[in-house]
Enzyme design. Structure first.
Site, PDB file in Angstrom:
ATOM      1  N   CYS A 176       0.796  -1.228   0.000  1.00  0.00           N
ATOM      2  CA  CYS A 176       0.000   0.000   0.000  1.00  0.00           C
ATOM      3  C   CYS A 176       0.825   1.273   0.000  1.00  0.00           C
ATOM      4  O   CYS A 176       0.280   2.355   0.165  1.00  0.00           O
ATOM      5  CB  CYS A 176      -0.923   0.008   1.210  1.00  0.00           C
ATOM      6  SG  CYS A 176      -0.050  -0.156   2.786  1.00  0.00           S
ATOM      7  N   GLN A 177       2.141   1.192  -0.176  1.00  0.00           N
ATOM      8  CA  GLN A 177       2.946   2.410  -0.080  1.00  0.00           C
ATOM      9  C   GLN A 177       2.497   3.481  -1.051  1.00  0.00           C
ATOM     10  O   GLN A 177       2.604   4.666  -0.797  1.00  0.00           O
ATOM     11  CB  GLN A 177       4.430   2.088  -0.318  1.00  0.00           C
ATOM     12  CG  GLN A 177       5.087   1.378   0.847  1.00  0.00           C
ATOM     13  CD  GLN A 177       4.913  -0.128   0.776  1.00  0.00           C
ATOM     14  OE1 GLN A 177       4.070  -0.624   0.029  1.00  0.00           O
ATOM     15  NE2 GLN A 177       5.697  -0.864   1.536  1.00  0.00           N
TER      16      GLN A 177
END
Length: 427
Positions: A176-177
């Site tokens: 999810c960065q």
């Protein structure tokens, strides 16, 4: 009683009238959880009572969770004829799977873990220890699920189909960065966002009855278009779905952590807005989760804190000597002290009577957040971080290096959240 409503995605959802889905009582030396299924039948599951003292003044729901977290041996699962085949994409160490496993235990369903995939070798090894998947891949999902949406199966995809055969429930928490609120808006164009399309392809290939996808709340600001495309693909594949951002602190987790979830099903889903209505609890402080570990004496990495530099040891001493929970600017490094900053909690000490801040893989460092123990002059241990992340003591993390513990625990999803989502939908 169940009614249909139109959710925000203009799809039908099930709106269930208020009812006690989870019920708790004491039977001898056991705490019993009774789940009322939609059919009206009741299913029970048990944990041993921690202590018989002062039970009259205890919240039995809270005591059940507390006892479950402290169990050293995996609780028994009643054998039934109902089963479900689960695949966990981007599995990590298994936070999503653990919650679904516990929901299946609560509902009397036999969970079978058919497939798991993760790039992190240490995380996947932990997953394999706890869930024994029929087939697992320590490689990028893109290497094996590599066909375009709507296209015939590739050779690699056919191999996966031949090995896995059937999936009823897909879990997915893509990296999810690219969406994280800890990153600036330009990173929402990160190529990792395209991993959602690989989830879409797996859905297309296996046509599971249920799908649960997790990410950070920032995914709703996706600039790549992959999130919108993912939801459109669910519709074209005949899925109903609903979505929500859940706050773990309001649902029994001793941690302030917000996560986005979308649940999809071949039949109308139960309204996710009712998760907060039916399952919310009073806020639980970190003392609730880890108070018994204060005197826990161990010399293994899992039960010991990180070593700190002399300067950071001095900062910890300063907090305790002055009974402070935030480190003054005068005691901070130059990068904080000499210019304005918004990192008030960094180098901070946890409040014993409040939920913990969001646990990250930096929990072993004073400079990565508010991770100094409330009562002891050290940062929290991997064991304490795991408890705060709602991993019970029977969950086997194996023998890892400190950095690996921090990565697999800090990157996980608190299992309580997927437990509630699966319970709400599968019952």
């Amino acid at each position: 009683m169940t009614n249909f409503i139109l959710n925000e995605n203009k799809q039908l959802s099930l709106a269930i009238e208020d009812e006690n889905i989870e019920n708790f009582y004491i039977d001898g030396t056991d705490l019993v959880r009774k789940i009322i299924r939609r059919s009206g039948s009741g299913v029970t599951s048990r944990v041993p009572v921690l202590s018989t003292q002062d039970l009259e003044n205890k919240n039995l729901h809270e005591l059940y969770d507390e006892s479950w977290l402290r169990m050293k041996n995996r609780p028994n699962t009643e054998l039934t004829t109902e089963s479900i085949n689960i695949a966990d994409l981007f599995s990590g160490c298994g936070g999503l799977s653990l919650g679904v496993w516990e929901a299946c235990r609560a509902l009397g369903i036999n969970p079978r873990f058919s497939f798991a995939c993760d790039l992190n070798e240490a995380a996947l090894s932990v997953y394999e220890k706890n869930f024994s998947p029929d087939f697992s891949l320590n490689e990028s999902i893109e290497k094996h699920i590599n066909g375009e949406l709507g296209a015939p199966l590739t050779v690699e995809e056919q191999r996966i189909k031949d090995k896995v055969k059937k999936i009823d429930f897909i879990l997915a928490g893509p990296p999810c960065q690219g969406h994280s609120d800890l990153n600036n808006h330009t990173r929402r164009k990160d190529p990792r966002n395209a991993l959602l399309m690989r989830v879409s392809r797996v859905i297309e290939l296996f046509q599971p009855s249920s799908v649960l996808v997790e990410n950070v709340p920032g995914i709703i600001h996706d600039k790549s278009g992959s999130f919108k495309e993912f939801k459109n693909h669910l519709k074209t594949q005949g899925y109903y779905f609903d979505e929500i951002v859940l706050n773990a602190e309001k649902l029994g987790v001793s941690q302030a952590r917000r996560r986005y979830f979308i649940f999809a099903s071949k039949t109308p889903v139960s309204s996710l807005n009712q998760i907060n209505e039916f399952y919310s609890t009073n806020s639980r402080p970190i003392s609730w989760a880890i108070s018994d570990l204060v005197e826990n004496v161990g010399d293994d990495i899992f039960n010991t804190a990180s070593e700190h530099s002399l300067e950071n040891k001095r900062r910890i001493e300063y907090l305790f000597e002055n009974n402070l929970f935030e480190l003054p600017n005068s005691e901070r490094p130059d990068c904080h002290r000499l210019k304005p900053h918004s990192y008030k909690s960094v180098y901070g000490r946890m409040y014993w009577d409040r939920p913990a801040p969001t646990i990250t893989r930096g929990f072993g460092s004073t400079g990565q957040g508010r991770f100094v123990h409330s009562l002891l002059k050290r940062t929290i241990t991997p064991h304490e971080a795991a408890r705060i992340q709602f991993f019970p003591d029977f969950f086997n993390f194996g023998d890892l290096r400190r950095r690996q513990y921090q990565d697999v625990i800090g990157n996980a999803v608190p299992s309580k959240l997927s437990y509630l989502l699966a319970l709400h939908q599968l019952r």
